[in-house]
Write an enzyme that holds these catalytic residues in place. Structure first.
Site, PDB file in Angstrom:
ATOM      1  N   ASP A 136      -0.250 -36.116  77.932  1.00 52.98           N
ATOM      2  CA  ASP A 136       0.779 -37.008  79.276  1.00 52.98           C
ATOM      3  C   ASP A 136      -0.870 -36.180  80.382  1.00 52.98           C
ATOM      4  O   ASP A 136      -1.504 -35.495  81.087  1.00 52.98           O
ATOM      5  CB  ASP A 136       1.868 -36.609  79.773  1.00 52.98           C
ATOM      6  CG  ASP A 136       2.258 -38.045  80.163  1.00 52.98           C
ATOM      7  OD1 ASP A 136       0.999 -38.626  80.767  1.00 52.98           O
ATOM      8  OD2 ASP A 136       3.590 -37.302  80.619  1.00 52.98           O
ATOM      9  N   ASP A 186       4.690 -47.153  80.173  1.00 52.53           N
ATOM     10  CA  ASP A 186       5.401 -46.605  80.153  1.00 52.53           C
ATOM     11  C   ASP A 186       7.276 -47.503  80.057  1.00 52.53           C
ATOM     12  O   ASP A 186       8.139 -47.291  80.035  1.00 52.53           O
ATOM     13  CB  ASP A 186       6.269 -45.790  81.211  1.00 52.53           C
ATOM     14  CG  ASP A 186       5.956 -44.189  81.376  1.00 52.53           C
ATOM     15  OD1 ASP A 186       5.203 -44.510  79.913  1.00 52.53           O
ATOM     16  OD2 ASP A 186       5.850 -43.548  82.392  1.00 52.53           O
TER      17      ASP A 186
HETATM   18  C1  DGJ Z   1       5.660 -40.120  81.198  1.00 54.01           C
HETATM   19  C2  DGJ Z   1       4.959 -40.456  80.080  1.00 54.01           C
HETATM   20  O1  DGJ Z   1       4.230 -41.856  79.651  1.00 54.01           O
HETATM   21  C3  DGJ Z   1       6.216 -40.764  79.798  1.00 54.01           C
HETATM   22  O2  DGJ Z   1       5.757 -41.290  78.231  1.00 54.01           O
HETATM   23  C4  DGJ Z   1       6.708 -39.568  79.264  1.00 54.01           C
HETATM   24  O3  DGJ Z   1       6.253 -38.332  78.645  1.00 54.01           O
HETATM   25  C5  DGJ Z   1       7.248 -38.448  80.606  1.00 54.01           C
HETATM   26  N1  DGJ Z   1       6.008 -38.585  81.609  1.00 54.01           N
HETATM   27  C6  DGJ Z   1       7.644 -36.740  80.423  1.00 54.01           C
HETATM   28  O4  DGJ Z   1       7.568 -36.123  81.773  1.00 54.01           O
END
Ligand code: DGJ
Length: 783
Positions: free
Chosen positions: A479, A549
């Site tokens: 991430d 997301d």
């Molecule tokens: C952003 C990601 O896109 C989410 O899926 C998740 O992993 C969060 N960060 C966790 O902080």
């Protein structure tokens, strides 16, 4: 194929369906003669050269020898500043004496029998020696600087890639101000520009606009390629749609600040450029040093956007994704993020993992919050030790127990970031990107690490290697949750600060090279607050990306449809999440949540320990269906049929290699009253094959009918009462099933005519009830 007319220095690069023809003209400049549908080769293409032979009013004539010839109306392959071309230059250099005029002319060329690999950038490759590369060397003799242009031909995919190397000679240090990887001039401007625009939880929406005179650009200044404008540009003729018409696609293999530029000049010549964003960039090139630009993918289709996308998909799946992961089935995973967020412990995770195993899931992914003291997003990034309050047996303990349940173990990391409240920051504040004399602006309460500093790269490599090994990690979600601000490196000298954004990307690529070399068999998934860095560069290292997301199925229709313009299903991670959607609070039937996520790399992201019997049974059947058809859903040829950007319905389908099997996804946003007939034409089938078409078995939760349920029952029950609730949680109401047999030509040309939708009266097997946010998957198979 590369054909060469050596007498008149013409080069004809041809793929299965396209031709790209360039030529060295009298002035020794390299120009474009044609890019488009394949034409036969001949020994002289000078009939394709068009320019003014007379001086036009205020135009600048290039030289005494070339008479009235002006660069301003010439279709250049590299455009520089100061010799009469007044359009946007693709290359801008400041020389030692502060002069800014450069002029690159043909020096030599060679045809190389392979795909040339880039040293510091991700790039396409060919493992079967079918790709050839044309290298053309240009030279600015006044300033002793060389340009090496590389054109590689991927015959089967109808793709040509371009990149460039600048080599400084002996006349002093030069400053590169702008180094676009692509400059291509078209002879007219009858185009619409297609771009993929967006923002967080709304990535890669299709955006079309007619070209007009002037300059227009898309870019990123965020340090990542960003969701605002994907590093992609398409040019479509005005009659082009998904299936007919000419279009061109251009994609930059780069993950940082980029720019894509279009200029239509007063003569209606269209210039397109792509490359590193010249904003906030320059690069000092010492004597005898060289600079490599990122690679650009170019493709052309005369059969609409579907073919253009399929060319990208084929190239990505076979010439960009790591060979180890090509066509390798990807596991169905459970991710605990939307199920628990930061609030978990070992027992809770194991309960989730057990439920996942019972549903047929193969991989358990532990998301954010396992390290340091991370109970929310304000702390601990940079610290790679477990939070023993949550995980008393450590990462190795939990991963062993997960493995014992029969699941692989995967882990979330955010290596490029650092929290101010962390052990790492106490030790190494100088490793964070921030200025010595300004308070840094934060994104998600965090800073980024200085990836231009080799010590940081070593620290990250060693920490990650340790974590991956000890937890027997089979999958990594990588991430990166902020855009870069307060750009400054404590490591670089002051004269190199303008190189920073590019050096960050190169540092990231180096780290990823080292890690993916050592952990070739680990499946890496790239993520950046969802799809903030969904680009061709990251895909070289990580074969799949967390698409967004936004896990709401209806929103995902737009996002996945737009994403598919460039990226194949094998790269798009898509999850079935809970109800209501955490991003838009929409209630979407579980069957639709699956039917959308199934076209991609399937994951489940909800609290499985709280499922009703209905949901459990639905999910179990969905996962089994996905596993049975995984080859098709991950690697099939994808066709878009109806667009969510233009219609209440979205329809798409995937077809296997020999056209003997296909799956169609059909989705409806809102239920219409008394709707009309529908007919949709399938794609990619074999005209002469005889097929069966069947609906995937799906269930409707009778809660949907509210008190109307009583119309069907012998006794009257109260909505929301105990009996009603028991029925809703347990009763699997089977939806309409359609079955057809037909030849491929009928399904593709006459179309598939589903039974009409519910019209407000009879509810029976004579109608299809789709409803708001309803959907179907149809399975087509050769009989
Ligand atoms: C952003 C990601 O896109 C989410 O899926 C998740 O992993 C969060 N960060 C966790 O902080």
């Amino acid at each position: 194929m590369i054909s060469e007319n050596s007498k008149n220095l013409e080069f004809h690069l041809s793929t299965r369906n396209t031709s790209y023809i360039i030529k060295v003209i009298n002035s020794k400049h390299l120009i474009n003669l044609y890019y488009g549908k394949k034409i036969r080769h001949r020994e002289d293409f000078s009939s394709l050269y068009q320019n003014f032979g007379v001086a036009l009013g205020s135009s600048t004539s290039y030289s005494k020898e070339t008479g009235n010839f002006s660069l301003d109306t010439t279709r250049l392959e590299v455009a520089t500043n100061g010799k009469g071309d007044y359009r946007e230059p693709s290359l801008h250099i400041i020389f030692d004496d502060q002069s800014r005029v450069s002029d690159f002319k043909y020096m030599s060329h060679q045809i190389i029998d392979e795909k040339v690999r880039l040293k510091s950038h991700p790039h396409t490759f060919s493992n079967d020696n079918t790709c050839k590369t044309l290298e053309i060397k240009l030279f600015d003799e006044v300033k002793d600087v060389y340009l090496l242009l590389y054109y590689s031909v991927f015959y089967e995919c109808d793709v040509i890639t371009r990149s460039m190397k600048i080599v400084n000679g002996n006349k002093g240090t030069i400053l590169l101000e702008k180094v676009m990887s692509l400059n291509l001039d078209f002879s007219n401007s009858d185009f619409e520009l297609l771009t993929l625009e967006g923002k967080w939880i709304r990535e890669r929406h299709m955006n079309k606009r007619k070209l007009n005179k002037g300059v227009y650009y898309i870019d990123s200044k965020k340090g990542v390629s960003s969701a605002n404008h994907n590093p992609f540009m398409g040019l479509m003729r005005s009659n082009t749609d998904e299936n007919i018409g000419e279009c061109y696609g251009f994609g930059l293999i780069y993950s940082g600040n980029h720019q894509g530029l279009i200029e239509v000049n007063p003569h209606n010549l269209t210039r397109i450029q792509m490359g590193i964003n010249p904003f906030d960039f320059n690069w000092t090139l010492e004597v005898n040093a060289e600079f490599e630009t990122p690679e650009v993918i170019m493709t052309y289709s005369d059969a609409g956007l579907n073919r253009m996308s399929q060319n990208f998909h084929e190239l990505i799946n076979t010439h960009l994704i790591s060979p180890y992961w090509q066509k390798k089935p990807r596991p169905v995973l459970i991710n605990n993020w939307e199920a628990t967020y930061f609030d978990f412990n070992e027992a809770k995770l194991l309960k989730l993992a057990k439920s996942a195993k019972n549903l047929g899931i193969e991989l358990f992914v532990l998301d954010d919050g396992w390290f340091g003291k991370r109970d929310n997003d304000t702390t601990s990034l940079g610290d790679f030790f477990e939070d023993t309050k949550k995980l008393p047996n450590g990462l190795d303990g939990i991963s062993r127990k997960i493995n014992e349940l029969g699941l692989d173990f995967g882990l979330w990391v955010e290596p490029e970031s650092i929290s101010i409240e962390s052990e790492l920051y106490k030790k190494h504040p100088e490793w964070a990107i921030q200025l010595p004399d300004r308070e840094p602006s934060l994104g998600r309460f965090q800073l980024q690490l200085d990836l231009a500093n080799p010590e940081v790269i070593d620290y990250l490599f060693n920490s990650l290697r340790n974590v991956f090994k000890k937890a027997n990690v089979k999958y990594v979600k990588w991430d990166m949750n902020r855009n870069i601000s307060d750009v400054y490196s404590n490591y670089l000298p002051k004269e190199k600060q303008m190189e920073y954004h590019h050096r960050y990307v190169l540092g990231l690529y180096e780290l990823l090279t080292r890690l993916t070399n050592e952990f070739e068999e680990v499946l890496f998934e790239s993520c950046s607050s969802g799809g903030n860095r969904f680009d061709l560069g990251m895909l070289y290292y990580m074969p799949q990306t967390w698409t967004s997301d936004n896990t709401d199925a209806v929103e995902r229709l737009d996002i996945q449809y737009g994403t598919s313009i460039v990226f194949p299903l094998s790269t798009m991670a898509a999850h079935v999440s809970g109800k209501p959607s955490h991003q838009v609070l929409r209630h979407t039937p579980i069957e639709t949540r699956f039917n959308v996520a199934a076209f991609g790399i399937l994951g489940i992201e909800l609290d499985l320990t709280k499922l009703s019997t209905f949901e459990k049974k639905a999910l179990t059947e969905q996962i089994a269906f996905y596993k049975e058809h995984r080859g098709l859903l991950q690697f099939g040829k994808f066709y878009r049929i109806e667009s969510p950007f233009e219609s209440n319905n979205t329809i798409w389908m995937v077809v296997n290699d020999d056209s003997s099997e296909a799956l169609i996804g059909y989705y409806q946003k809102l239920q219409e009253s008394n709707p009309g007939f529908e007919c949709f034409k399938l794609k990619g089938l074999d005209e002469s094959m005889y097929y069966s078409l069947n609906t995937r078995k799906q269930y409707l939760n009778v809660q949907h009918f509210g008190p109307l349920i009583n119309d069907e029952l012998p006794v009257n029950i109260t909505e929301g009462g105990i009996i009603h609730n028991i029925i809703c949680k347990n009763y699997m109401y089977e939806m309409d099933q359609e079955a057809r047999n037909a030849y491929g030509d009928e399904l593709m040309h006459a179309g598939f005519l589903p039974i009409p939708q519910f019209g407000g009266t009879e509810f029976s097997d004579k109608v299809r009830y789709i409803g708001d946010f309803g959907s179907r998957i149809y399975h087509v198979k050769r009989t």
